[in-house]
Design a protein around this motif. Sequence first.
Motif, PDB file in Angstrom:
ATOM      1  N   GLY A   1       0.796  -1.222   0.000  1.00 31.19           N
ATOM      2  CA  GLY A   1       0.000   0.000   0.000  1.00 31.19           C
ATOM      3  C   GLY A   1       0.824   1.265   0.000  1.00 31.19           C
ATOM      4  O   GLY A   1       1.069   1.863  -1.048  1.00 31.19           O
ATOM      5  N   PHE A   2       1.307   1.682   1.183  1.00 26.82           N
ATOM      6  CA  PHE A   2       1.863   3.022   1.322  1.00 26.82           C
ATOM      7  C   PHE A   2       3.383   3.065   1.500  1.00 26.82           C
ATOM      8  O   PHE A   2       3.921   4.110   1.854  1.00 26.82           O
ATOM      9  N   ASP A   3       4.060   1.924   1.330  1.00 23.60           N
ATOM     10  CA  ASP A   3       5.526   1.923   1.252  1.00 23.60           C
ATOM     11  C   ASP A   3       6.186   2.505   2.503  1.00 23.60           C
ATOM     12  O   ASP A   3       7.191   3.216   2.419  1.00 23.60           O
ATOM     13  N   LEU A   4       5.636   2.178   3.676  1.00 24.43           N
ATOM     14  CA  LEU A   4       6.118   2.772   4.921  1.00 24.43           C
ATOM     15  C   LEU A   4       7.578   2.452   5.196  1.00 24.43           C
ATOM     16  O   LEU A   4       8.303   3.275   5.770  1.00 24.43           O
ATOM     17  N   GLU A   5       8.028   1.267   4.809  1.00 19.32           N
ATOM     18  CA  GLU A   5       9.393   0.875   5.159  1.00 19.32           C
ATOM     19  C   GLU A   5      10.449   1.753   4.506  1.00 19.32           C
ATOM     20  O   GLU A   5      11.605   1.770   4.930  1.00 19.32           O
ATOM     21  N   HIS A   6      10.055   2.518   3.478  1.00 24.57           N
ATOM     22  CA  HIS A   6      11.014   3.370   2.803  1.00 24.57           C
ATOM     23  C   HIS A   6      10.973   4.817   3.287  1.00 24.57           C
ATOM     24  O   HIS A   6      11.578   5.692   2.657  1.00 24.57           O
ATOM     25  N   THR A   7      10.262   5.074   4.373  1.00 22.80           N
ATOM     26  CA  THR A   7      10.340   6.412   4.943  1.00 22.80           C
ATOM     27  C   THR A   7      11.747   6.657   5.455  1.00 22.80           C
ATOM     28  O   THR A   7      12.392   5.770   6.010  1.00 22.80           O
TER      29      THR A   7
END
Length: 379
Positions: free
Chosen positions: A279-285
Motif C-alpha cells: 500500500g503506502f511503502d512505509l518501510e522506505h520512509t
Amino acid sequence: MSSSQELYNRLNEKLRELVDVKNRKQVSNWIWIIVGILQSQSANLSQIANYLPMATKAESRVTLIRRWLMNPQVKVWPFYKKVLEHVLSGWSEVEAYLILDGVMVFGDRWQIFRVSLRHGCRAIPIAWTIVEGNGLVKVSRLKRMLEKVQRFLKRHLKRMTLLADAGFRDCDWAQLCEELGWKYAIRIACNTYITLPDGTSERLDNLVPVNRNRYFQNVWLTRETKLQTNVSVTWTTDPKGKPEMVAIITDQIACPARLREYSFRMSIEQSFRDDKSGGFDLEHTRLQHAQRIDHLLLAMAIATLWCHELGEFVLKQGEPARCLVDPAHERTLSLFQLGLRWLKRILATGLHFLPDFQALLSHLKLKPVVIPISPNSNV
C-alpha cells in the motif's frame, strides 16, 4: 479541477467537522498529506509532494510537509480520537479483537508498536507509539498507550480480546490485560515451562508430541508460577517446511476455538503489509525523528480508514463493482485493497462514482481470501 483537489474536497468536509482546532491550516495541510499518500501510495515525502497541486517548486512542497510533521501543535491523539469516535459510532454491541504488534522502520532504528482493531479480515489502526531500537519491549514502555486505548474503547465496544505474538510473551502482558478488563490470547515460546495442577513443571515441547494438539487448563506459567492461565497448543510448519509449535495462553477455556481466535492476529500482519509494500511503502520512509513518524502515521491512518470505507462501498455495490477492480470470479482482494484499487480506478477514469469520506465503518465480517497460484498466473 485536479484529481488531488477532488480528493481533498471529499475528505475536507468530514475532517473539518470532526477535528476542532484553532489553526485550521493544520487540518488543511493534514488533508493534503493524506491526498498525497493516497495518490502516490508512498510514505516518501518527495513522492507525496508530487501530488500537491500548488504552483511552487518541489522543495517548497516538501518543506510544507516537513513543517506539518514537525509542528508541535499537531496533537495526534486529539486529532485521531474524534475521527475514531465517529467511525465506531455503531459498534456498541460488538465483541471485538484488538491486535498488538510491532514493525521496524528505517533499518533497525525505530519500532512502531500499534494496537489495531480487526475489521473485515484486516485491521484498522487505533493507537501507536514509536520506540527507538530493536528487540523485545517491556510492558512499561507500552502500558500508557494500552491504558489510553482501554479508556477510549470501553465506551464503544462491548468486549475486547487482545491478540499478541511471542514478542509479548512475558506474564506482565497477560496481567495487564486482566487489569484492563480485556480477554487475551498471547503466543508463548515452545520451551516455556508450565506448572501443572499436580505440581509437575515441564517444558511445553516435552509435553506435546509433534503434530498433536493439547489443551491445558488452570496451569501456572513458568516454574516460578507467575501467572495462572490456560494453554492451547497446535502445530504448523515453518518456512522450511519443518513442524513448528504454536502455543497460546488465554484466560478463557483452552480449546480449538482459542486457536482460531489467535489466527485473527494475522490481520495486522497483512495490515502492516498494506502500510508497506502492498500500500503506502512505509518501510522506505527516511524520517529520523519519532514525532515526525508519529504525525505521518496519523495521515496514513486516515488514508487506511478511507480505503476500508471504500472497500465496504464496493462490496455494497455488488459483483459488477467488485469485478471492475478484482480480476477473479470470486473475491481475492482484502477490503483495504478493494478500496485502494477502486480509488485508483476512479481517478484514472473519472470521479463520478467516488463518494465523500464519511468516517463510518460497519462491523463487517469477511472470510479470508485464498489466492490460487498457477504457473501462468499474472494477477
